[in-house]
Design a protein around this motif. Structure first.
Motif, PDB file in Angstrom:
ATOM      1  N   LEU A  61       8.153  -0.575  11.536  1.00 37.03           N
ATOM      2  CA  LEU A  61       6.963   0.158  11.112  1.00 37.03           C
ATOM      3  C   LEU A  61       7.312   1.519  10.528  1.00 37.03           C
ATOM      4  CD1 LEU A  61       4.448  -0.691  13.968  1.00 37.03           C
ATOM      5  CD2 LEU A  61       4.684  -1.757  11.738  1.00 37.03           C
ATOM      6  N   ALA A  62       8.316   2.174  11.108  1.00 37.82           N
ATOM      7  CA  ALA A  62       8.748   3.461  10.569  1.00 37.82           C
ATOM      8  C   ALA A  62       9.285   3.291   9.149  1.00 37.82           C
ATOM      9  CB  ALA A  62       9.806   4.079  11.475  1.00 37.82           C
ATOM     10  N   LYS A  90      -2.443   0.369   8.370  1.00 41.04           N
ATOM     11  CA  LYS A  90      -2.085   1.558   7.606  1.00 41.04           C
ATOM     12  C   LYS A  90      -0.728   1.412   6.914  1.00 41.04           C
ATOM     13  CE  LYS A  90       0.033   4.082  11.462  1.00 41.04           C
ATOM     14  NZ  LYS A  90      -0.049   5.285  12.305  1.00 41.04           N
ATOM     15  N   TYR A  91       0.023   0.379   7.297  1.00 35.75           N
ATOM     16  CA  TYR A  91       1.298   0.128   6.632  1.00 35.75           C
ATOM     17  C   TYR A  91       1.169  -0.916   5.519  1.00 35.75           C
ATOM     18  CZ  TYR A  91       3.114   2.524  10.707  1.00 35.75           C
ATOM     19  OH  TYR A  91       3.360   3.450  11.689  1.00 35.75           O
ATOM     20  N   THR A  92      -0.028  -1.449   5.346  1.00 40.16           N
ATOM     21  CA  THR A  92      -0.251  -2.493   4.350  1.00 40.16           C
ATOM     22  C   THR A  92      -0.658  -1.854   3.028  1.00 40.16           C
ATOM     23  OG1 THR A  92      -0.990  -3.970   6.090  1.00 40.16           O
ATOM     24  CG2 THR A  92      -1.529  -4.595   3.835  1.00 40.16           C
ATOM     25  N   GLN A  93       0.002  -2.240   1.943  1.00 36.56           N
ATOM     26  CA  GLN A  93      -0.249  -1.620   0.655  1.00 36.56           C
ATOM     27  C   GLN A  93      -0.607  -2.635  -0.419  1.00 36.56           C
ATOM     28  OE1 GLN A  93       3.191   0.465  -0.503  1.00 36.56           O
ATOM     29  NE2 GLN A  93       3.314   1.689   1.339  1.00 36.56           N
ATOM     30  N   GLU A 128       9.685  -6.536   2.417  1.00 42.01           N
ATOM     31  CA  GLU A 128       8.740  -5.770   3.226  1.00 42.01           C
ATOM     32  C   GLU A 128       7.594  -6.642   3.731  1.00 42.01           C
ATOM     33  OE1 GLU A 128       7.819  -2.409   0.732  1.00 42.01           O
ATOM     34  OE2 GLU A 128       9.965  -1.958   0.572  1.00 42.01           O
ATOM     35  N   ARG A 154       6.718  -7.032   7.578  1.00 39.36           N
ATOM     36  CA  ARG A 154       5.356  -6.784   8.033  1.00 39.36           C
ATOM     37  C   ARG A 154       4.846  -7.967   8.859  1.00 39.36           C
ATOM     38  NH1 ARG A 154       3.606  -5.732   3.498  1.00 39.36           N
ATOM     39  NH2 ARG A 154       3.955  -3.489   3.567  1.00 39.36           N
ATOM     40  N   SER A 204       6.378   2.600   6.649  1.00 28.52           N
ATOM     41  CA  SER A 204       5.571   3.778   6.344  1.00 28.52           C
ATOM     42  C   SER A 204       6.276   4.715   5.377  1.00 28.52           C
ATOM     43  CB  SER A 204       5.236   4.526   7.634  1.00 28.52           C
ATOM     44  OG  SER A 204       6.397   5.079   8.209  1.00 28.52           O
ATOM     45  N   ARG A 205       7.608   4.663   5.337  1.00 27.37           N
ATOM     46  CA  ARG A 205       8.374   5.577   4.492  1.00 27.37           C
ATOM     47  C   ARG A 205       8.924   4.921   3.224  1.00 27.37           C
ATOM     48  NH1 ARG A 205       8.677   6.986   9.650  1.00 27.37           N
ATOM     49  NH2 ARG A 205       8.864   9.176  10.262  1.00 27.37           N
TER      50      ARG A 205
END
Length: 258
Positions: free
Chosen positions: A202-203, A171-174, A247, A251, A206-207
């Protein structure tokens, strides 16, 4: 239909001004962790008793033959051994005994920082009171009444038990922009990340999309410095070529810890 109350949690503000929310361990987690630790202590005492019987044929008679002072000292020593087990394990294993590690929970201060010797010593000394009158009745009542499921020892020591939940990294992968292999390879030679560092990374990930570009780049660089201490100057420069590269590196470091 009445909405359910939010689950208790501990809010932590990191030096990088990233907010983390740690879920609190409920009475079920705590009881199961205690059973694991109590079982380990039980088997330890059984093994010790077996060894003593090899040296003394009548253990009970030998104990009764001791003076009242010596019997009292032995009883105090029994409690001290258990106190040391919980206290030293929590101090040297970052808030976890074997039982807590098996249930993926740990003791922290109320602000989310690592527990110290003083806090651990106080909360474990209070086990004698929490146990009264039998089977941790006082502690269970306190946990049921407290919003963060703390027993009396936690209330006095200023500690709380939190859960370490598995985190879905996808869910953190874009679909980040292509990053050179040089930006990824250094992660393989870095030291493993602590649970605190993983949560922090991770925080941030996500932001990151909602942050201003300069803030995003500055925070990313600070995290790279924190979790990439083994990078050479050349490797660090490649990782910091763009926010996307930084990032991607972060990751990769977080994935390696899971």
């Amino acid at each position: 239909m009445t909405p359910s109350a939010p689950a208790p949690h501990v809010d932590v503000a990191t030096p990088e001004r990233v907010a983390l929310s740690l879920p609190v361990a409920g009475i079920g987690y705590r009881c199961l962790a205690w059973l694991v630790d109590a079982s380990l202590l039980f088997f330890f005492w059984v093994a010790l008793y077996f060894v003593v019987t090899l040296l003394v044929s009548d253990v009970l008679g030998a104990f009764q033959a001791l003076s009242g002072l010596v019997q009292t000292l032995l009883a105090v020593g029994l409690f001290a051994t258990q106190w040391l087990y919980w206290t030293l394990a929590e101090v040297f294993f970052h808030g976890q005994t074997p039982g807590k590690r098996a249930l993926r929970i740990r003791v922290v201060r109320e602000d989310g920082s690592p527990v110290g010797f003083f806090e651990s010593a106080v909360r474990n000394l209070c086990r004698a009171v929490d146990f009264l009158p039998v089977l941790y009745a006082t502690g269970c009542i306190t946990m049921l009444l407290d919003g963060r499921h703390r027993r009396l020892g936690d209330l006095l020591a200023g500690t709380v038990l939190v859960r370490e939940e598995a985190i879905d990294l996808d869910k953190y992968t874009q679909a980040p922009a292509p990053v050179s292999d040089a930006a990824r390879e250094p992660a393989a030679v870095q030291r493993p990340l602590s649970a605190e560092d993983v949560e922090l990374v991770l925080a941030f990930l996500s932001r990151a999309p909602g942050l201003e570009k300069d803030v995003r780049q500055r925070l990313g660089a600070r995290l790279v410095d924190r979790v990439g201490a083994g990078l050479t100057d050349e490797e660090r420069a490649k990782v910091l070529e763009s926010p996307e590269a930084a990032e991607a590196f972060l990751r990769t470091r977080a994935r390696a810890a899971h």
